[in-house]
Design a protein around this motif. Sequence first.
Motif, PDB file in Angstrom:
ATOM      1  N   LEU A 147       1.124  -6.975   0.117  1.00  0.00           N
ATOM      2  CA  LEU A 147       2.336  -6.478   0.774  1.00  0.00           C
ATOM      3  C   LEU A 147       2.180  -5.023   1.199  1.00  0.00           C
ATOM      4  CD1 LEU A 147       5.111  -8.099  -1.467  1.00  0.00           C
ATOM      5  CD2 LEU A 147       4.440  -8.767   0.856  1.00  0.00           C
ATOM      6  N   ALA A 148       1.561  -4.210   0.348  1.00  0.00           N
ATOM      7  CA  ALA A 148       1.356  -2.803   0.688  1.00  0.00           C
ATOM      8  C   ALA A 148       0.433  -2.662   1.896  1.00  0.00           C
ATOM      9  CB  ALA A 148       0.781  -2.050  -0.509  1.00  0.00           C
ATOM     10  N   ILE A 149      -0.642  -3.440   1.915  1.00  0.00           N
ATOM     11  CA  ILE A 149      -1.581  -3.409   3.046  1.00  0.00           C
ATOM     12  C   ILE A 149      -0.889  -3.870   4.321  1.00  0.00           C
ATOM     13  CG2 ILE A 149      -3.651  -4.502   4.018  1.00  0.00           C
ATOM     14  CD1 ILE A 149      -4.700  -4.687   1.094  1.00  0.00           C
ATOM     15  N   ALA A 150      -0.180  -5.003   4.235  1.00  0.00           N
ATOM     16  CA  ALA A 150       0.472  -5.571   5.418  1.00  0.00           C
ATOM     17  C   ALA A 150       1.574  -4.657   5.947  1.00  0.00           C
ATOM     18  CB  ALA A 150       1.029  -6.952   5.088  1.00  0.00           C
ATOM     19  N   LYS A 151       2.275  -4.002   5.029  1.00  0.00           N
ATOM     20  CA  LYS A 151       3.280  -3.025   5.446  1.00  0.00           C
ATOM     21  C   LYS A 151       2.624  -1.895   6.227  1.00  0.00           C
ATOM     22  CE  LYS A 151       6.274   0.587   3.539  1.00  0.00           C
ATOM     23  NZ  LYS A 151       6.670   1.311   2.306  1.00  0.00           N
ATOM     24  N   GLU A 152       1.509  -1.381   5.721  1.00  0.00           N
ATOM     25  CA  GLU A 152       0.780  -0.306   6.394  1.00  0.00           C
ATOM     26  C   GLU A 152       0.300  -0.749   7.773  1.00  0.00           C
ATOM     27  OE1 GLU A 152      -0.930   3.241   7.294  1.00  0.00           O
ATOM     28  OE2 GLU A 152       0.290   2.855   5.495  1.00  0.00           O
ATOM     29  N   MET A 153      -0.025  -2.031   7.921  1.00  0.00           N
ATOM     30  CA  MET A 153      -0.519  -2.557   9.192  1.00  0.00           C
ATOM     31  C   MET A 153       0.604  -2.872  10.176  1.00  0.00           C
ATOM     32  SD  MET A 153      -3.635  -5.028   7.855  1.00  0.00           S
ATOM     33  CE  MET A 153      -4.289  -5.328   9.517  1.00  0.00           C
ATOM     34  N   GLY A 154       1.844  -2.747   9.729  1.00  0.00           N
ATOM     35  CA  GLY A 154       2.972  -2.909  10.651  1.00  0.00           C
ATOM     36  C   GLY A 154       3.487  -4.318  10.825  1.00  0.00           C
ATOM     37  N   ASP A 291      -9.036  -0.181   6.051  1.00  0.00           N
ATOM     38  CA  ASP A 291      -8.418   1.120   6.322  1.00  0.00           C
ATOM     39  C   ASP A 291      -6.977   1.167   5.809  1.00  0.00           C
ATOM     40  OD1 ASP A 291     -10.768   1.886   7.530  1.00  0.00           O
ATOM     41  OD2 ASP A 291     -10.049   1.584   9.579  1.00  0.00           O
ATOM     42  N   ALA A 292      -6.258   0.041   5.952  1.00  0.00           N
ATOM     43  CA  ALA A 292      -4.876  -0.014   5.468  1.00  0.00           C
ATOM     44  C   ALA A 292      -4.827   0.047   3.943  1.00  0.00           C
ATOM     45  CB  ALA A 292      -4.198  -1.291   5.967  1.00  0.00           C
ATOM     46  N   LEU A 293      -5.779  -0.605   3.276  1.00  0.00           N
ATOM     47  CA  LEU A 293      -5.850  -0.507   1.808  1.00  0.00           C
ATOM     48  C   LEU A 293      -6.019   0.944   1.384  1.00  0.00           C
ATOM     49  CD1 LEU A 293      -6.296  -1.913  -1.057  1.00  0.00           C
ATOM     50  CD2 LEU A 293      -8.732  -1.645  -0.561  1.00  0.00           C
TER      51      LEU A 293
END
Length: 367
Positions: A147-154, A291-293
């Motif tokens: 969820l944190a990664i996907a949030k960062e990816m928009g 990169d998002a991680l």
Amino acid sequence: MRLISINVLKTGMVIGRQILNEAGLPLIQKDVVVTDGLISRLKQLDIQYVYIEDKISQGIEIEETVPIAVRKKAIKQITNAFNKIKGLDQKSASLVIEKQTKEIGNLVDNLLDSILNNEEILMILSDTLLYDDYIYQHSFQVTLYSLAIAKEMGYSESDLRTIGIGAILHDVGKMVTPSEILFKPGRLTNEEFETMKQHARSGFDILRNLHTVSLLVAHCAFQHHERIDGSGYPRALVDYEIHPFAKVIAVADVFDAVTSNRVYRKKMIPSQGIEIIEAGRGTMFDAKVVDALKKSVVHYPNGSILLLSDGRRGVVSKQNDDDAALPCLRIFEENNQLLNTTYQLNLIEEPNIAIEKVETEYILEVE
């Protein structure tokens, strides 16, 4: 408080953060004075690191993004859902999971609230004390990282919800994997590894007939061990053949695996786990996901001792949300000499200074 390896924990030190057991209940309370018996107990439980209180870290607090009460409730829900399908055939397992999807969806919604309403980078501090519980804790933590990664990816909230459900259920196929293989302490034989790899397809078969969740959830289970260079399993898919959601979960899965205790390997600290993922950037793992991680999770938890390239040592005092790899430090030592007065250093403002290493076995001479 600061983080140290169990290898250098000594009698007389003071525990800085409550240590919990696998059920989320207090095992050792904060402010307990360390004894030889306590050290032996922690080693028996295979705990790798503990937080202690001392003068150089006084006042530094450590808080996880998701409160322990939420974690405990979530893991209990995942445990109940997974345990109900043990020993069932795939058709029966599908029917059981079907009845659990509303509860699982609500769980994801609650975690999404924690992630979306918190602008700080994600911090998870945990020890898995019993290996039999690893799958449930792993599923929970992979969901948070995903969820944190996907949030960062928009990704949209709708996509985040699907990714969250896919992450919770990504390892559901392990419920039909023989336990003697799943929890084997040594290296698997080739035949055993082939059996282990079947969990991805088993998860897909269990989830693909569900009417209450997207078919993408099943593909998350099917593809989370695929790698963009074709080296993964079960189908050796390459980049364009792997769904973007599965690419997110693949990175979250490996990152949590290397930063958690396993029956066959000790846990790494987050910065070491990120190095492992970074080594596969663009080959095994999607570069944008990696990169998002790196932007969305803590590299150096509060309380970590860092040695800098200019010879200074400091304890991480707080995180920089603008750059997860460059925290703020409380400098307490210069050129191996303790300072009479500590001071703050923001690594974002010091582009010429690099982090040389994390020192979990650093001991103050006065200790």
